[in-house]
Write an enzyme that holds these catalytic residues in place. Structure first.
Site, PDB file in Angstrom:
ATOM      1  N   LYS A 139      28.949 -20.386  -0.310  1.00  0.00           N
ATOM      2  CA  LYS A 139      28.643 -18.959  -0.417  1.00  0.00           C
ATOM      3  C   LYS A 139      28.014 -18.563  -1.755  1.00  0.00           C
ATOM      4  O   LYS A 139      27.078 -17.761  -1.792  1.00  0.00           O
ATOM      5  CB  LYS A 139      29.908 -18.134  -0.146  1.00  0.00           C
ATOM      6  CG  LYS A 139      30.374 -18.258   1.295  1.00  0.00           C
ATOM      7  CD  LYS A 139      31.650 -17.498   1.560  1.00  0.00           C
ATOM      8  CE  LYS A 139      32.100 -17.720   3.004  1.00  0.00           C
ATOM      9  NZ  LYS A 139      33.354 -17.016   3.312  1.00  0.00           N
ATOM     10  N   ASN A 185      27.653 -14.538   2.660  1.00  0.00           N
ATOM     11  CA  ASN A 185      28.095 -15.315   3.822  1.00  0.00           C
ATOM     12  C   ASN A 185      27.117 -15.203   4.979  1.00  0.00           C
ATOM     13  O   ASN A 185      27.376 -15.710   6.066  1.00  0.00           O
ATOM     14  CB  ASN A 185      29.507 -14.907   4.267  1.00  0.00           C
ATOM     15  CG  ASN A 185      29.528 -13.637   5.096  1.00  0.00           C
ATOM     16  OD1 ASN A 185      28.752 -12.702   4.855  1.00  0.00           O
ATOM     17  ND2 ASN A 185      30.431 -13.571   6.059  1.00  0.00           N
ATOM     18  N   ASP A 191      32.381 -10.838   4.683  1.00  0.00           N
ATOM     19  CA  ASP A 191      33.747 -11.349   4.774  1.00  0.00           C
ATOM     20  C   ASP A 191      34.763 -10.238   4.530  1.00  0.00           C
ATOM     21  O   ASP A 191      35.735 -10.079   5.273  1.00  0.00           O
ATOM     22  CB  ASP A 191      33.979 -12.464   3.755  1.00  0.00           C
ATOM     23  CG  ASP A 191      33.547 -13.833   4.267  1.00  0.00           C
ATOM     24  OD1 ASP A 191      33.314 -13.969   5.484  1.00  0.00           O
ATOM     25  OD2 ASP A 191      33.435 -14.754   3.455  1.00  0.00           O
ATOM     26  N   GLY A 193      43.530 -16.562  -4.443  1.00  0.00           N
ATOM     27  CA  GLY A 193      42.192 -17.123  -4.502  1.00  0.00           C
ATOM     28  C   GLY A 193      41.208 -16.191  -5.183  1.00  0.00           C
ATOM     29  O   GLY A 193      41.399 -14.964  -5.205  1.00  0.00           O
ATOM     30  N   ALA A 194      40.146 -16.792  -5.745  1.00  0.00           N
ATOM     31  CA  ALA A 194      39.095 -16.008  -6.400  1.00  0.00           C
ATOM     32  C   ALA A 194      37.724 -16.606  -6.096  1.00  0.00           C
ATOM     33  O   ALA A 194      36.778 -16.421  -6.856  1.00  0.00           O
ATOM     34  CB  ALA A 194      39.338 -15.957  -7.914  1.00  0.00           C
ATOM     35  N   GLY A 195      37.628 -17.343  -4.973  1.00  0.00           N
ATOM     36  CA  GLY A 195      36.363 -17.946  -4.573  1.00  0.00           C
ATOM     37  C   GLY A 195      35.519 -16.974  -3.770  1.00  0.00           C
ATOM     38  O   GLY A 195      35.709 -15.755  -3.827  1.00  0.00           O
ATOM     39  N   GLY A 224      43.844 -15.574  10.750  1.00  0.00           N
ATOM     40  CA  GLY A 224      42.492 -15.634  10.235  1.00  0.00           C
ATOM     41  C   GLY A 224      41.430 -15.319  11.267  1.00  0.00           C
ATOM     42  O   GLY A 224      40.346 -14.843  10.919  1.00  0.00           O
TER      43      GLY A 224
END
Length: 268
Positions: free
Chosen positions: A74, A95, A111, A135-137, A247
């Site tokens: 991404k 994305n 996203d 998370g921080a992606g 998810g």
């Protein structure tokens, strides 16, 4: 639409590495069938070192409507795009990218919008919640921005690299002045919304993204991992009396946005 692929079919490529876990093609192609859209999404497994070359080749394909992008591409795709939406530009991730007639790519990021839409469709309001994002992606960054826009009261970010978590918190503070954003350890106590924005749980033997002993009954625990359907985190959360959100809801709520952006149909 003709039920068979033809010479007029618009092609969308799903860039991923690996690609075996992808469920998006199933939902995207079903949506195209339902909406009578002559388009098809096909997965491409492209290792990071070959992404730039593959992406450049796609510029020459006139049948290509664009690409959908997932882990780990991404950030790289955002950098390869010729232009970005305001959201993708702010986040530095994309994305999805639409191929323009001249071969240029315009990127966007859905996203976060898909994740929040999925929560709302399942009856989970986010406004006023105290949220912990794991998370921080790429995906986590988009979700952080969307939750901030959606009105969470506070947003804490836990990441393996505390520096990346703090960088994301700082960017959010700049975009949403006066709001509470902080980098924290992966401890779920005191939060009423926990979001796993990492890929942990996709592979057997993955570590948990948060200490399960800190999960409190009644907490809403959401995961972005779609395969397996019930991740180890969601299983443990259920056992501890939490409310869980799968998810798959992120992508099913995002398909209309992706199709609209790529194919120019309602839902963009």
């Amino acid at each position: 639409m003709d039920r068979f692929i033809s010479g007029r079919t618009r092609v969308v490529v799903h860039l991923a590495y690996p690609s075996h876990h992808l469920r998006t093609p199933r939902y995207f192609n079903a949506f195209c069938m339902e909406q009578n859209l002559n388009a098809v999404l096909v997965p491409w497994q492209v290792p990071p070192e070959n992404l730039k070359q593959a992406f450049h080749g796609l510029r020459q394909v006139e049948s290509l409507a664009g690409v959908i992008v997932t882990i780990p591409h991404k950030r790289s795709v955002a950098a390869l795009c010729d232009s970005l939406s305001d959201t993708a530009g702010f986040l530095g991730v994309a994305n999805v990218a639409r191929r323009m007639p001249n071969g240029a790519f315009h990127g966007d990021m859905f996203d976060g919008a898909g994740f929040v839409r999925g929560l709302l469709r399942e009856g989970h309001e986010i406004r006023g919640r105290r949220a912990l994002l794991l998370g921080a992606g790429g995906a986590a960054t988009g979700i952080a921005e969307a939750m901030a826009r959606g009105g969470v009261a506070s947003l804490a970010i836990a990441n393996r690299s505390i520096i990346k978590a703090e960088e994301l918190a700082e960017r959010l503070r700049g975009a949403f002045p006066g709001r509470d954003f902080a980098a924290v350890p992966p401890d779920a106590r005191g939060f009423d919304l926990i979001v796993n924005g990492t890929s942990l749980g996709m592979r057997p033997g993955d570590l948990l993204p948060v200490d399960p002993d800190t999960l409190e009954p009644g907490t809403l625990v959401a995961d972005v991992v779609m395969e397996p359907d019930v991740t180890p985190l969601l299983q443990l959360a259920t056992e501890r009396g939490c409310i869980v959100h799968k998810g798959v809801h992120m992508i099913t709520s995002q398909v209309e946005l992706l199709a609209g952006f790529l194919l120019g149909e309602p839902g963009a």
